[in-house]
Every structure is written in C-alpha cells, then in structure tokens.
Design a protein around this motif. Structure first.
Motif, PDB file in Angstrom:
ATOM      1  N   ILE A 346       0.814  -1.218   0.000  1.00  0.00           N
ATOM      2  CA  ILE A 346       0.000   0.000   0.000  1.00  0.00           C
ATOM      3  C   ILE A 346       0.844   1.264   0.000  1.00  0.00           C
ATOM      4  N   GLY A 347       2.129   1.144   0.343  1.00  0.00           N
ATOM      5  CA  GLY A 347       3.035   2.281   0.244  1.00  0.00           C
ATOM      6  C   GLY A 347       2.922   3.306   1.349  1.00  0.00           C
ATOM      7  N   SER A 348       2.249   2.976   2.456  1.00  0.00           N
ATOM      8  CA  SER A 348       2.082   3.957   3.532  1.00  0.00           C
ATOM      9  C   SER A 348       2.207   3.293   4.889  1.00  0.00           C
ATOM     10  N   SER A 349       3.214   3.700   5.646  1.00  0.00           N
ATOM     11  CA  SER A 349       3.362   3.211   7.013  1.00  0.00           C
ATOM     12  C   SER A 349       2.184   3.645   7.867  1.00  0.00           C
ATOM     13  N   PHE A 350       1.728   4.869   7.652  1.00  0.00           N
ATOM     14  CA  PHE A 350       0.634   5.411   8.438  1.00  0.00           C
ATOM     15  C   PHE A 350      -0.650   4.608   8.216  1.00  0.00           C
ATOM     16  N   ALA A 351      -0.881   4.168   6.987  1.00  0.00           N
ATOM     17  CA  ALA A 351      -2.083   3.395   6.688  1.00  0.00           C
ATOM     18  C   ALA A 351      -1.953   1.933   7.102  1.00  0.00           C
ATOM     19  N   THR A 352      -0.716   1.473   7.300  1.00  0.00           N
ATOM     20  CA  THR A 352      -0.498   0.070   7.688  1.00  0.00           C
ATOM     21  C   THR A 352      -0.888  -0.174   9.143  1.00  0.00           C
ATOM     22  N   ILE A 353      -0.670   0.803  10.017  1.00  0.00           N
ATOM     23  CA  ILE A 353      -0.916   0.625  11.453  1.00  0.00           C
ATOM     24  C   ILE A 353      -2.338   0.157  11.757  1.00  0.00           C
ATOM     25  N   PRO A 354      -3.381   0.810  11.223  1.00  0.00           N
ATOM     26  CA  PRO A 354      -4.737   0.330  11.524  1.00  0.00           C
ATOM     27  C   PRO A 354      -5.004  -1.090  11.027  1.00  0.00           C
ATOM     28  N   ILE A 355      -4.321  -1.484   9.946  1.00  0.00           N
ATOM     29  CA  ILE A 355      -4.540  -2.817   9.386  1.00  0.00           C
ATOM     30  C   ILE A 355      -3.980  -3.900  10.305  1.00  0.00           C
ATOM     31  N   ILE A 356      -2.790  -3.654  10.873  1.00  0.00           N
ATOM     32  CA  ILE A 356      -2.110  -4.706  11.622  1.00  0.00           C
ATOM     33  C   ILE A 356      -2.322  -4.636  13.132  1.00  0.00           C
ATOM     34  N   ALA A 357      -2.640  -3.443  13.652  1.00  0.00           N
ATOM     35  CA  ALA A 357      -2.705  -3.296  15.114  1.00  0.00           C
ATOM     36  C   ALA A 357      -3.769  -4.178  15.735  1.00  0.00           C
ATOM     37  N   ALA A 358      -4.933  -4.252  15.106  1.00  0.00           N
ATOM     38  CA  ALA A 358      -6.043  -5.023  15.680  1.00  0.00           C
ATOM     39  C   ALA A 358      -5.695  -6.499  15.827  1.00  0.00           C
ATOM     40  N   ILE A 359      -4.741  -6.990  15.053  1.00  0.00           N
ATOM     41  CA  ILE A 359      -4.381  -8.404  15.107  1.00  0.00           C
ATOM     42  C   ILE A 359      -3.106  -8.608  15.910  1.00  0.00           C
ATOM     43  N   PHE A 360      -2.135  -7.727  15.719  1.00  0.00           N
ATOM     44  CA  PHE A 360      -0.841  -7.889  16.384  1.00  0.00           C
ATOM     45  C   PHE A 360      -0.916  -7.660  17.887  1.00  0.00           C
ATOM     46  N   VAL A 361      -1.782  -6.761  18.336  1.00  0.00           N
ATOM     47  CA  VAL A 361      -1.873  -6.484  19.772  1.00  0.00           C
ATOM     48  C   VAL A 361      -2.349  -7.719  20.550  1.00  0.00           C
ATOM     49  N   PRO A 362      -3.501  -8.306  20.198  1.00  0.00           N
ATOM     50  CA  PRO A 362      -3.906  -9.505  20.950  1.00  0.00           C
ATOM     51  C   PRO A 362      -2.944 -10.675  20.785  1.00  0.00           C
ATOM     52  N   LEU A 363      -2.357 -10.804  19.593  1.00  0.00           N
ATOM     53  CA  LEU A 363      -1.402 -11.882  19.373  1.00  0.00           C
ATOM     54  C   LEU A 363      -0.141 -11.653  20.214  1.00  0.00           C
ATOM     55  N   GLY A 364       0.302 -10.410  20.313  1.00  0.00           N
ATOM     56  CA  GLY A 364       1.463 -10.094  21.134  1.00  0.00           C
ATOM     57  C   GLY A 364       1.208 -10.367  22.606  1.00  0.00           C
ATOM     58  N   LEU A 365       0.012 -10.019  23.081  1.00  0.00           N
ATOM     59  CA  LEU A 365      -0.341 -10.294  24.476  1.00  0.00           C
ATOM     60  C   LEU A 365      -0.385 -11.794  24.734  1.00  0.00           C
ATOM     61  N   GLU A 366      -0.925 -12.534  23.753  1.00  0.00           N
ATOM     62  CA  GLU A 366      -1.013 -13.990  23.893  1.00  0.00           C
ATOM     63  C   GLU A 366       0.379 -14.616  23.960  1.00  0.00           C
ATOM     64  N   LEU A 367       1.324 -14.018  23.267  1.00  0.00           N
ATOM     65  CA  LEU A 367       2.701 -14.524  23.273  1.00  0.00           C
ATOM     66  C   LEU A 367       3.478 -14.091  24.510  1.00  0.00           C
ATOM     67  N   GLY A 368       2.892 -13.208  25.318  1.00  0.00           N
ATOM     68  CA  GLY A 368       3.531 -12.773  26.552  1.00  0.00           C
ATOM     69  C   GLY A 368       4.512 -11.628  26.372  1.00  0.00           C
ATOM     70  N   LEU A 369       4.397 -10.876  25.269  1.00  0.00           N
ATOM     71  CA  LEU A 369       5.285  -9.740  25.043  1.00  0.00           C
ATOM     72  C   LEU A 369       4.934  -8.589  25.984  1.00  0.00           C
ATOM     73  N   SER A 370       5.929  -7.817  26.381  1.00  0.00           N
ATOM     74  CA  SER A 370       5.697  -6.656  27.228  1.00  0.00           C
ATOM     75  C   SER A 370       5.037  -5.545  26.411  1.00  0.00           C
ATOM     76  N   THR A 371       4.503  -4.556  27.135  1.00  0.00           N
ATOM     77  CA  THR A 371       3.873  -3.426  26.452  1.00  0.00           C
ATOM     78  C   THR A 371       4.861  -2.706  25.544  1.00  0.00           C
ATOM     79  N   MET A 372       6.084  -2.470  26.038  1.00  0.00           N
ATOM     80  CA  MET A 372       7.100  -1.798  25.232  1.00  0.00           C
ATOM     81  C   MET A 372       7.462  -2.620  24.001  1.00  0.00           C
ATOM     82  N   ALA A 373       7.500  -3.935  24.155  1.00  0.00           N
ATOM     83  CA  ALA A 373       7.820  -4.808  23.028  1.00  0.00           C
ATOM     84  C   ALA A 373       6.724  -4.748  21.966  1.00  0.00           C
ATOM     85  N   ILE A 374       5.469  -4.690  22.411  1.00  0.00           N
ATOM     86  CA  ILE A 374       4.355  -4.624  21.460  1.00  0.00           C
ATOM     87  C   ILE A 374       4.353  -3.274  20.746  1.00  0.00           C
ATOM     88  N   ILE A 375       4.692  -2.203  21.477  1.00  0.00           N
ATOM     89  CA  ILE A 375       4.809  -0.895  20.827  1.00  0.00           C
ATOM     90  C   ILE A 375       5.864  -0.947  19.725  1.00  0.00           C
TER      91      ILE A 375
END
Length: 438
Positions: A346-375
């Motif tokens: 898509i050529g836009s970092s700004f537009a990528t965040i909404p696409i991936i955040a909804a999935i990466f956040v719960p997956l990161g929590l499930e993997l036991g990553l820290s808040t800073m690591a998920i950021i």
C-alpha cells in the motif's frame, strides 16, 4: 493462496519488470481481489471506493510541487550550487572534492530530517533542492543510489523516533490503534520503544555508504559558476524566506499542506518574488513534476482498499499464529515480515498501522510480550516497507528529484537500494529488540 501475498507479489514483480507503478498497483489489486473470491465488479468497486482517500494527498503534493518550483526560480538554489561549486576544482582537488561531497550529504540528510519534524513539509523540499545540484553530483561522480538512501533515511527514521511533526502523527496513530485493540499505552513510551529499531536505520545508512561509495559516471553537463551567480535580488531572497515561514506557519495552524502551500504561493505573488507573467507556467511545471507521485498515492489507496476488502490480512496472521505454536522468536519475525508485505503493497506506514494493530496487539499479548515490546512491534512493522515500496512517497520523492534528467530509475536506483539498506537491518534490529531487550 493468501490474496494479500498474491496481490503484493504481482505488484512488485510487475514493478521490477519496469511496468509503470500505477498499472502495477491496479493489476495487483485486481488479481488480489479475484484471488480472494471477489467478483470483478466487487474488486473494482472496492478499488474506486478507496481512490478518494488519496485525493487530498495528491492535491497537497501538486501544490507543494508548484510552490517548490516557484521558489527554485528565485535564484536561491543557484546560489547554493554556486557556493558548492567553488569547493570543486575541475583539475580534481581531492580535499575540496571530499569537502563538497560531505556538505552535500549533510545538507540533504538535514533537510530530509527537518522535513519530517522541524519544518514538516515532507518531500516537498526534494524537487526544490535536488534538481539544481544534479550537475554537481555528476561532476563529483556521486552514485545517485546513495543520495536516494540518504533521503529515505531522513524521511523515515524521524517519524519512527521523534514525536514531532509527522512523527507526532505516526505515534498518535500507533497509540490510538493499540488502545482500540485493547492495550492502552502512554504516548511518551513510544520513542523509547523505537530506539533500537531506529538504530537499525542508522546501520542501514552506514551500509549504503559502503555499497554505493564508488564513483558512478553520468552524462556530464558543464556548469559554470558565473552562470549560476545570477543577479538575485536581496528582496527576492527575503520574500522567499517569508513565504517559507508563512507556508510553515499556516500548515501547522491548519494541519493542512494544501493551505500551507497556498499561503507560500500567495506571499510570492503579492511580494513580486514570483513574476505574474511567469507564475502560471511555473506552477503548472511544478504540479506536473509531482503529478506522478500524486497518481501513485491515489492508486495506492485503491490498492489498500481492495486489500482490506479481501479480509486476508487477518487470515494471514491467524494462519501464521497457528503454525507458530508459541514460538515467540519466530512469531515476532513473521509479524514483522507481514508488516513489510502490507506496507510494500500500500506504500504507507501510516495506513499500515490500523490494518495490523487489531491483530498484532492480541497476538502479542497472547505470546507474553511486554507493552514496550508490542509498541516496538507495531511501530517497526508499520515502518517496514516504507523504504523500498514502489508506491511509497519515501521512494517516490527521491526519484522525483533525481530522475529529472532521465538518468535515475525509480525501481532499480531507488526502491531496490533502499529496500536492501533499510528493511533488512530494520527487521534484524527490531526483532532483536522486541525478543531480547524490550
């Protein structure tokens, strides 16, 4: 096969084969939509429905291009080139040549960094500053791939790390989308989490200086210092500076690049720094110069709309999670690669965040990553691919300035070098920081 992977692969392959990027994006979107089971009509509807989102950006770049060309005709760029040329002797004084190269590298790097944070004009400075110094670059035999990587570094790293200008926008998107995905964070934590990934960009810049350090021959165009030292009026220089300040102030106050560009152009008109009889031709020339970037950005939004409509981004992540079986190191690596694939498409970092955040956040929590690591995971995955994407303004901008004489190819001289120099180190540093430090 996953429709997202197919769409991005088709777009990238066609681009590498030197097919026009706009056509590559359209064909990639069509293939992706059909692969996902959408009909031709549904794919086209999704594509055209997303085009409007890029119209504001395209108009902004068009006006900024006109503003940039108008400023270039005031004589300021020629004075800059003349000053640099004084450091370069035709007989080849190596000390002065080295100093000239260093000044050029530092100037372009500082302008690129400032364009993101201090003076948030983004890529608008490139068509103003780069074309006038191409003759100097040719004389010094500087590989333009190095210039493209320098500019890309300055256009990407600041918004990743510094919470000002475009950096404030990017980090606000990260914080907002993570909050909507179930993990509220402190905005002040983002710069600290992005330090290690940013070091990957620094490493990439060093790699670029190693890879593209050798002289490269371009068609020489004779440049006489005397011809560049035009009778530039002090008043024109003063009013040009006023126009830049006005453009910056209005852009910050209105949060609109369109309003900022209009303010700058208006000052040039009113003060006479831009001659009325030349204004229409110059502004049209500037808009034409940036038109390609605008068309690509509009088309990229249509491509992104089709990608979202397929629903296969979620499927790609979910399928990856099942295969990982709790392997944190591999999971983080795969998520970073997914971010790379999405942003490349898509050529836009700004537009990528909404696409991936909804999935990466719960997956990161499930993997036991820290808040800073998920950021760091979200911020790095979003930034990955900005360098190297044929549809990114971080590659389109440098190409717009470096290709005006037809001696710089968008894909092979901008996209491929920036991909190699930045995406690979960014994955390595980001992965290491997320898994082992944060």
């Amino acid at each position: 096969m996953n429709a997202v992977l197919i769409a991005v692969a088709v777009m990238l392959v066609l681009s590498l084969l030197r097919i026009n990027v706009v056509f590559s994006l359209i064909i990639g979107a069509l293939v992706g939509g059909l692969t996902a089971g959408l009909s031709v009509a549904e794919t086209i509807k999704a594509f055209t429905g997303g085009l409007g989102a890029g119209a504001t950006i395209a108009l902004s770049y068009g006006l900024l291009g006109g503003f940039a060309v108008a400023i270039s005709k005031t004589g300021i760029p020629e004075l800059l080139v003349a000053a640099i040329l004084k450091l370069v002797r035709r007989e080849g004084d190596s000390q002065k040549t080295g100093l000239a190269k260093t000044l050029i590298f530092l100037l372009l790097l500082m302008m690129a960094i400032f364009s993101q944070n201090l003076i948030p004009i983004h890529i608008a400075f490139i068509p103003l500053l780069v074309p006038p110094i191409l003759k100097v670059l040719n004389m010094l035999q500087i590989d333009r791939r190095l210039i493209a990587t320098i500019l890309a570094f300055g256009l990407i790293t600041p918004y990743m790390l510094l919470p000002y200008g475009f950096g404030a926008i990017y980090q606000e998107i990260v914080a907002t989308q993570m909050g909507l995905s179930g993990l509220a964070i402190n905005l002040d934590d983002i710069p600290g989490a992005m330090v290690i990934p940013a070091l990957g960009m620094v490493a990439g810049l060093v790699i670029a200086f190693v890879l593209y350090r050798k002289p490269r021959q371009y068609k020489q165009q004779e440049v006489e210092v005397e011809k560049l030292q035009l009778n530039v009026k002090k008043s024109s220089v003063f009013f040009t500076i006023i126009s830049l300040i006005a453009a910056l102030y209005v852009q910050i106050e209105t949060d609109s690049m369109i309003a900022g560009a209009l303010a700058g152009i208006t000052v040039l008109y009113i003060t006479g720094a831009l001659k009325w009889k030349e204004a229409d031709l110059l502004l049209t020339e500037g808009m034409r110069m940036m038109a390609f970037v605008g068309f690509v950005m509009i088309t990229a939004n249509g491509f992104a709309s089709v990608i979202n409509a397929t629903g296969d981004v979620e499927n790609l992540v979910e399928a990856s999670a099942k295969l990982l079986a709790g392997n944190v190191s591999l999971a983080v690596l795969i998520m970073l690669v997914i971010g790379l694939i999405v942003t490349m498409g898509i050529g836009s970092s700004f537009a990528t965040i909404p696409i991936i955040a909804a999935i990466f956040v719960p997956l990161g929590l499930e993997l036991g990553l820290s808040t800073m690591a998920i950021i760091a995971l979200i911020g790095t995955a979003g930034a990955l691919g900005d360098a190297g994407s044929p549809a990114s303004d971080s590659t389109l901008g440098p190409t717009a300035g470096l290709s005006v004489d037809g001696q710089h190819n968008h894909i092979w001289d901008t996209c491929v070098p920036t991909f190699i120099c930045y995406n690979i180190p960014l994955i390595i540093f980001g992965w290491f920081g997320i898994v082992y430090i944060l």
